[in-house]
Motif scaffolding. Structure first.
Motif, PDB file in Angstrom:
ATOM      1  N   LEU A   1       0.815  -1.219   0.000  1.00 56.03           N
ATOM      2  CA  LEU A   1       0.000   0.000   0.000  1.00 56.03           C
ATOM      3  C   LEU A   1       0.847   1.266   0.000  1.00 56.03           C
ATOM      4  N   ARG A   2       2.123   1.121   0.330  1.00 55.79           N
ATOM      5  CA  ARG A   2       3.067   2.234   0.351  1.00 55.79           C
ATOM      6  C   ARG A   2       2.531   3.399   1.190  1.00 55.79           C
ATOM      7  N   SER A   3       2.414   4.573   0.614  1.00 56.72           N
ATOM      8  CA  SER A   3       2.021   5.749   1.404  1.00 56.72           C
ATOM      9  C   SER A   3       0.567   5.699   1.858  1.00 56.72           C
ATOM     10  N   ARG A   4      -0.195   4.750   1.350  1.00 55.40           N
ATOM     11  CA  ARG A   4      -1.614   4.654   1.722  1.00 55.40           C
ATOM     12  C   ARG A   4      -1.849   3.641   2.841  1.00 55.40           C
ATOM     13  N   THR A   5      -0.786   3.102   3.420  1.00 58.25           N
ATOM     14  CA  THR A   5      -0.939   2.043   4.419  1.00 58.25           C
ATOM     15  C   THR A   5      -1.740   2.506   5.629  1.00 58.25           C
ATOM     16  N   LEU A   6      -1.334   3.628   6.219  1.00 56.62           N
ATOM     17  CA  LEU A   6      -2.018   4.117   7.418  1.00 56.62           C
ATOM     18  C   LEU A   6      -3.477   4.437   7.126  1.00 56.62           C
ATOM     19  N   LEU A   7      -3.720   5.099   6.003  1.00 50.22           N
ATOM     20  CA  LEU A   7      -5.091   5.449   5.637  1.00 50.22           C
ATOM     21  C   LEU A   7      -5.934   4.198   5.434  1.00 50.22           C
ATOM     22  N   PHE A   8      -5.355   3.185   4.797  1.00 47.86           N
ATOM     23  CA  PHE A   8      -6.113   1.960   4.536  1.00 47.86           C
ATOM     24  C   PHE A   8      -6.515   1.279   5.840  1.00 47.86           C
ATOM     25  N   PHE A   9      -5.560   1.109   6.753  1.00 47.78           N
ATOM     26  CA  PHE A   9      -5.880   0.399   7.993  1.00 47.78           C
ATOM     27  C   PHE A   9      -6.811   1.219   8.883  1.00 47.78           C
ATOM     28  N   ALA A  10      -6.693   2.540   8.826  1.00 49.98           N
ATOM     29  CA  ALA A  10      -7.629   3.375   9.576  1.00 49.98           C
ATOM     30  C   ALA A  10      -9.040   3.226   9.009  1.00 49.98           C
ATOM     31  N   ALA A  11      -9.148   3.230   7.677  1.00 52.42           N
ATOM     32  CA  ALA A  11     -10.453   3.067   7.041  1.00 52.42           C
ATOM     33  C   ALA A  11     -11.015   1.673   7.307  1.00 52.42           C
ATOM     34  N   ALA A  12     -10.139   0.656   7.283  1.00 52.00           N
ATOM     35  CA  ALA A  12     -10.594  -0.710   7.546  1.00 52.00           C
ATOM     36  C   ALA A  12     -11.100  -0.850   8.979  1.00 52.00           C
ATOM     37  N   ALA A  13     -10.376  -0.251   9.928  1.00 52.74           N
ATOM     38  CA  ALA A  13     -10.809  -0.317  11.328  1.00 52.74           C
ATOM     39  C   ALA A  13     -12.146   0.387  11.516  1.00 52.74           C
ATOM     40  N   LEU A  14     -12.279   1.562  10.907  1.00 55.58           N
ATOM     41  CA  LEU A  14     -13.540   2.294  11.001  1.00 55.58           C
ATOM     42  C   LEU A  14     -14.667   1.502  10.346  1.00 55.58           C
ATOM     43  N   GLY A  15     -14.381   0.914   9.191  1.00 52.93           N
ATOM     44  CA  GLY A  15     -15.397   0.124   8.502  1.00 52.93           C
ATOM     45  C   GLY A  15     -15.851  -1.072   9.316  1.00 52.93           C
ATOM     46  N   LEU A  16     -14.905  -1.748   9.972  1.00 55.67           N
ATOM     47  CA  LEU A  16     -15.261  -2.890  10.814  1.00 55.67           C
ATOM     48  C   LEU A  16     -16.115  -2.460  12.000  1.00 55.67           C
TER      49      LEU A  16
END
Length: 260
Positions: free
Chosen positions: A19-34
Motif C-alpha cells: 500500500l506504500r504511502s496509503r498504508t495508514l489510511l487503509f488500515f484506519a479506514a478498515a478499522a472504522l469500517g469494521l
C-alpha cells in the motif's frame, strides 16, 4: 519518460500488494469500517451483506488512491493488473464462503449466498465476469502473454460465456414467471450453466456424465472451481508477464521521430 529511456526498475507481485504511502489510511479506514459495520449489523439488524458493503465502501477510498499511485508509478497496464488481482481475490474469497456455507454449515445451494447475497444475481455475475475479461484482454494486449497468459485468456472467456448462458436462461425463466403473474423467483446463481449438474454438457452430451464432477457437481462448486482457476491463472500470468507490462514503448524510427 522519454521514448529512448531505459525501462523502469522491475517489480514483482508483492510490490503490487504493498500500500506504500496509503498504508495508514487503509488500515484506519478498515478499522472504522469494521467498527461501523459490526455495530449496525449487531444493533440494528442489518443483514451481513449490508455490513460487508459498508466495510468495502470504507476501504474503497484508500484502495482507489493506491491504484492511482500504481498508475502514476507504472502506467495503466500495471494499474489494471493490480485492480484485477485485488477484486478477483475478493471475489474468490466470496466463493470460498459460499462453499463453506454449503458443505460446512449444510445450507442448500440457493441459500449459500456468500458475504454479499444481494449481489449474487445473474446480472451482477454476468457484468462482473465480462468486465474482468475486458481487463484481462487489456493486459494481454499490453504484453502479459506467454503460456499462462493464454491459459488465463481462454479460461476467463469460457467463464464469461457460461455466465452469458446462465443469464439467458434466467431471462427466459423470468419471462415465464411473469407470464404466470408471479412477481419473483429465488433462483439467483442456482440455474445450471455449461458445466455441472443439469448443465448444458450433462443434458446434451450424456457420455460426459461418467466424468466425475464435469457434469455432476452442484452449482456452488462449479462457481468455486471457475474462480479458483481464474485466480490461479491470473497469479501465474501476472508473475510471468509483469516485466513485459513495464517495458517502455518502442522508439520511433529516425525518419518519423517527432521534433520539438
Amino acid at each position: 519518460m522519454s521514448l529512448t529511456s531505459p525501462p523502469p526498475p522491475g517489480i514483482g507481485l508483492l510490490d503490487l500488494a504493498r500500500l506504500r504511502s496509503r498504508t495508514l489510511l487503509f488500515f484506519a479506514a478498515a478499522a472504522l469500517g469494521l467498527l461501523v459495520s459490526g455495530y449496525v449489523v449487531t444493533r440494528s439488524g442489518m443483514p451481513v451483506w449490508g455490513g460487508t458493503l459498508l466495510f468495502l465502501g470504507a476501504v474503497a477510498v484508500p484502495a482507489g488512491l493506491k491504484w492511482r499511485d500504481d498508475f502514476v508509478a507504472w502506467g495503466p497496464a500495471v494499474m489494471v493488473l493490480s485492480v484485477l488481482l485485488t477484486l478477483q481475490g475478493f471475489h474468490t474469497v466470496e466463493h470460498v464462503v459460499q462453499v463453506a456455507q454449503f458443505y460446512v454449515l449444510g445450507q442448500p445451494g440457493i441459500r449459500s449466498q456468500g458475504l454479499i447475497s444481494s449481489l449474487n444475481i445473474e446480472w451482477v455475475h454476468f457484468t462482473w465476469n465480462w468486465l474482468a475479461a475486458a481487463g484481462v484482454y487489456f493486459v494481454f494486449a499490453r504484453g502479459m502473454r506467454g503460456v499462462w497468459g493464454w491459459a488465463l485468456l481462454l479460461w476467463v472467456t469460457a467463464h464469461s460465456l457460461e455466465h452469458t448462458l446462465m443469464l439467458a436462461r434466467y431471462l427466459s425463466m423470468e419471462q415465464s414467471v411473469m407470464d404466470m403473474t408471479m412477481t419473483s423467483f429465488p433462483v439467483g446463481q442456482a440455474l445450471p450453466g455449461i458445466l455441472g449438474r443439469d448443465g448444458w454438457l450433462a443434458t446434451h452430451v450424456p457420455v460426459l456424465r461418467a466424468i466425475p464432477g464435469l457434469a455432476s457437481l452442484p452449482r456452488v462448486m462449479i462457481h468455486f472451481n471457475w474462480n479458483v482457476g481464474e485466480m490461479t491463472f491470473l497469479l501465474l500470468a501476472a508473475r510471468a508477464g509483469l516485466p513485459r507490462l513495464l517495458s517502455p514503448p518502442l522508439p520511433f524510427p529516425k525518419d518519423t521521430r517527432p521534433h520539438d
